[in-house]
Design a protein around this motif. Structure first.
Motif, PDB file in Angstrom:
ATOM      1  N   UNK A 138      12.720   9.445  -4.068  1.00 24.06           N
ATOM      2  CA  UNK A 138      11.289   9.199  -3.353  1.00 24.06           C
ATOM      3  C   UNK A 138      10.757  10.269  -3.079  1.00 24.06           C
ATOM      4  N   UNK A 139       9.498  10.596  -3.801  1.00 27.34           N
ATOM      5  CA  UNK A 139       9.024  11.902  -3.664  1.00 27.34           C
ATOM      6  C   UNK A 139       7.611  11.589  -2.596  1.00 27.34           C
TER       7      UNK A 139
ATOM      8  N   UNK B 112      13.383   3.062 -10.627  1.00 28.66           N
ATOM      9  CA  UNK B 112      14.356   3.821  -9.416  1.00 28.66           C
ATOM     10  C   UNK B 112      13.431   5.119  -8.824  1.00 28.66           C
ATOM     11  N   UNK B 113      12.151   5.345  -9.343  1.00 32.81           N
ATOM     12  CA  UNK B 113      11.211   6.162  -8.863  1.00 32.81           C
ATOM     13  C   UNK B 113      10.267   5.722  -7.696  1.00 32.81           C
ATOM     14  N   UNK B 114       9.868   6.145  -6.694  1.00 34.76           N
ATOM     15  CA  UNK B 114       9.016   5.920  -5.738  1.00 34.76           C
ATOM     16  C   UNK B 114       8.212   7.437  -5.371  1.00 34.76           C
ATOM     17  N   UNK B 115       6.799   7.325  -5.340  1.00 29.12           N
ATOM     18  CA  UNK B 115       6.013   8.378  -4.957  1.00 29.12           C
ATOM     19  C   UNK B 115       4.801   7.996  -4.126  1.00 29.12           C
ATOM     20  N   UNK B 116       4.653   8.894  -3.124  1.00 30.60           N
ATOM     21  CA  UNK B 116       3.900   8.622  -2.100  1.00 30.60           C
ATOM     22  C   UNK B 116       2.766   9.987  -1.897  1.00 30.60           C
ATOM     23  N   UNK B 117       1.447   9.624  -1.703  1.00 31.49           N
ATOM     24  CA  UNK B 117       0.488  10.890  -1.517  1.00 31.49           C
ATOM     25  C   UNK B 117       0.681  11.378   0.086  1.00 31.49           C
ATOM     26  N   UNK B 118       1.192  10.565   0.959  1.00 32.38           N
ATOM     27  CA  UNK B 118       1.174  10.805   2.386  1.00 32.38           C
ATOM     28  C   UNK B 118       2.558  11.104   2.787  1.00 32.38           C
ATOM     29  N   UNK B 119       2.668  11.387   4.199  1.00 29.35           N
ATOM     30  CA  UNK B 119       3.919  11.925   4.600  1.00 29.35           C
ATOM     31  C   UNK B 119       4.419  10.669   5.587  1.00 29.35           C
ATOM     32  N   UNK B 120       5.144   9.880   4.874  1.00 23.18           N
ATOM     33  CA  UNK B 120       5.914   8.975   5.954  1.00 23.18           C
ATOM     34  C   UNK B 120       6.846   9.225   6.915  1.00 23.18           C
TER      35      UNK B 120
END
Length: 193
Positions: A75-76, A165-173
């Motif tokens: 998770x990036x 298996x790859x997650x990506x998010x623009x924000x900071x959870x």
């Protein structure tokens, strides 16, 4: 379940704190040998150019890329998304190892400078109520490949995606007290938190 957090630079402490609060065994990861025994890894927000420079010549990114290619869930977030993106709109990281594997095109710092950081509620697949997403010099996902699932959007632009298996998010959870994004990622791995 043992989750590693890339700890070269950036908001790794905050991710470790969230994982710890959820009762998940977690550890800092900075070298190839730290990948042994991990069930997944989180790549934090921070400065992607600093991360690639720190990792340069260590063999870490090639080793991690191989593990991700073999199925290690990752998770990036923010800078982590930049590291995972197959394509960037600029050449600022050319000449440095990145990870790739996520079929997206990303523009670095597309949501503005540090002083233009903001929080906004976003709807996330799997969550009943909106999640307050924090965008800090955030990358923007400009295009996605056929195998990429959009889990959340802000202003009609994807901000949280998943491809296998790859997650990506623009924000900071990891910022704030809401741990539901981390919980969703862990649930996708079969963890109970």
């Amino acid at each position: 379940m043992r989750v590693g957090v890339l700890s070269l630079q950036g908001a790794f402490r905050e991710h470790l704190s969230v994982l710890d609060s959820l009762g998940v065994s977690c550890c800092k990861v900075t070298r190839p040998e730290h990948l042994d025994g991990l069930d997944s890894i989180i790549l934090p927000g921070g400065e992607s150019s600093a991360m690639v420079r720190i990792a340069a010549g260590t063999g870490f990114f090639p080793a991690l890329r191989e593990r991700i290619g073999a199925g290690l869930p990752v998770f990036g977030t923010c800078a982590g998304l930049i590291l995972l993106a197959d394509r960037l709109t600029d050449d600022s990281l050319d000449g440095f190892d990145r990870l790739g594997g996520l079929d997206v095109t990303v523009a670095r710092n597309a949501y503005g400078r540090q002083r233009e950081s903001f929080s906004a509620p976003v709807q996330v697949t799997g969550l009943d109520d909106a999640f307050e997403a924090t965008f800090i010099r955030a990358p923007q996902i400009l295009s996605i490949g056929n195998g990429v699932e959009v889990l959340s959007e802000y202003a009609d632009v994807p901000v949280l995606v998943r491809q296998g298996n790859i997650w990506g998010g623009s924000f900071h959870p990891e910022l704030g007290i809401d741990t539901r994004i981390h919980e969703e990622f862990l649930h996708s791995l079969g963890a109970t938190v």
